[in-house]
Scaffold this motif. Sequence first.
Motif, PDB file in Angstrom:
ATOM      1  N   GLN A  89       0.830  -1.212   0.000  1.00 44.59           N
ATOM      2  CA  GLN A  89       0.000   0.000   0.000  1.00 44.59           C
ATOM      3  C   GLN A  89       0.861   1.257   0.000  1.00 44.59           C
ATOM      4  OE1 GLN A  89      -2.884  -0.458   3.191  1.00 44.59           O
ATOM      5  NE2 GLN A  89      -3.847  -2.205   2.207  1.00 44.59           N
ATOM      6  N   GLN A  90       0.223   2.377  -0.277  1.00 43.96           N
ATOM      7  CA  GLN A  90       0.890   3.699  -0.313  1.00 43.96           C
ATOM      8  C   GLN A  90       1.894   3.813  -1.462  1.00 43.96           C
ATOM      9  OE1 GLN A  90      -0.090   6.066   1.530  1.00 43.96           O
ATOM     10  NE2 GLN A  90      -0.690   5.377   3.539  1.00 43.96           N
ATOM     11  N   GLN A  91       1.686   3.022  -2.516  1.00 39.78           N
ATOM     12  CA  GLN A  91       2.579   3.127  -3.685  1.00 39.78           C
ATOM     13  C   GLN A  91       1.763   3.457  -4.931  1.00 39.78           C
ATOM     14  OE1 GLN A  91       5.170  -0.383  -4.071  1.00 39.78           O
ATOM     15  NE2 GLN A  91       4.988  -0.710  -1.869  1.00 39.78           N
ATOM     16  N   GLY A 117     -17.768   3.894  -0.567  1.00 41.75           N
ATOM     17  CA  GLY A 117     -16.517   3.766   0.173  1.00 41.75           C
ATOM     18  C   GLY A 117     -16.109   5.092   0.781  1.00 41.75           C
ATOM     19  N   TYR A 121     -10.871   8.852   0.248  1.00 39.32           N
ATOM     20  CA  TYR A 121     -10.082   8.144  -0.764  1.00 39.32           C
ATOM     21  C   TYR A 121     -10.633   8.411  -2.165  1.00 39.32           C
ATOM     22  CZ  TYR A 121      -7.266   4.665  -3.088  1.00 39.32           C
ATOM     23  OH  TYR A 121      -6.364   4.067  -3.923  1.00 39.32           O
ATOM     24  N   ARG A 124     -10.434  11.835  -4.338  1.00 39.60           N
ATOM     25  CA  ARG A 124      -9.246  12.226  -5.110  1.00 39.60           C
ATOM     26  C   ARG A 124      -9.359  11.881  -6.602  1.00 39.60           C
ATOM     27  NH1 ARG A 124      -4.475   9.764  -2.123  1.00 39.60           N
ATOM     28  NH2 ARG A 124      -5.872  10.093  -0.384  1.00 39.60           N
TER      29      ARG A 124
END
Length: 176
Positions: A89-91, A117, A121, A124
């Motif tokens: 995650q975070q990539q 959801g 998130y 964006r």
Amino acid sequence: MNIRIATTQDQDDIRRLYFSAFTEEENEMVATLAVELLAENSALPILSLVAEMEDAVVGHVAFSRLKIENQANIQAYILAPLAVRPDCQQQRIGSALVEYGMQQLSALGVDLIFVYGAPEYYGRFGFSAETAQGYNAPYPLQYPFGWQAIAIREGVIENGPHATQCVQALCKPLLW
Ligand SMILES: CC(C)(COP(=O)(O)OP(=O)(O)OC[C@H]1O[C@@H](n2cnc3c(N)ncnc32)[C@H](O)[C@@H]1OP(=O)(O)O)[C@@H](O)C(=O)NCCC(=O)NCCS
């Protein structure tokens, strides 16, 4: 990282991915959804994508058709589910899957995409609760603020309320 269409041969990897990314409370249900969508044939086509790194599945997203009552000319999809392996995650893998899927659907002529959801998130990418306002989710929502949409084609949003209908795999009230 490579993104490709998922097939039924990926089902074990996809199942494992959802078990690792979601909490114990949700993982079985969401993994089942992802796997069922691979074989769903109640409303084709379903867009199911995996992200791979060194031949391992590290992310998955699915988009399936959402019928809008009295708007047969509007092609709508819903993004569900989405997961990225915790150690990856975070990539921007999640973002790449969402953006790639949206591009593919846009090329297919899809007008509207819904999601249920976290607004922090999905905001964006341009999803908003305002765009989804005139469209009722197929089931009562536990978190109404999570119901969002993005218009791929301008001018498709109409005042509601419009009922919506999802594919079979999503027809489980607990998912909502
Ligand atoms: C949500 C998820 C798919 C994001 O994948 P990812 O590859 O890490 O996402 P990206 O790298 O593209 O984006 C990371 C950003 O999203 C944010 N983010 C991740 N999960 C979020 C959530 N549930 N709510 C709000 N923001 C979130 C991160 O904080 C990060 O923010 P930053 O860019 O400001 O640092 C992944 O965290 C995941 O699988 N989570 C568990 C399953 C899940 O909750 N799925 C449904 C999503 S609503």
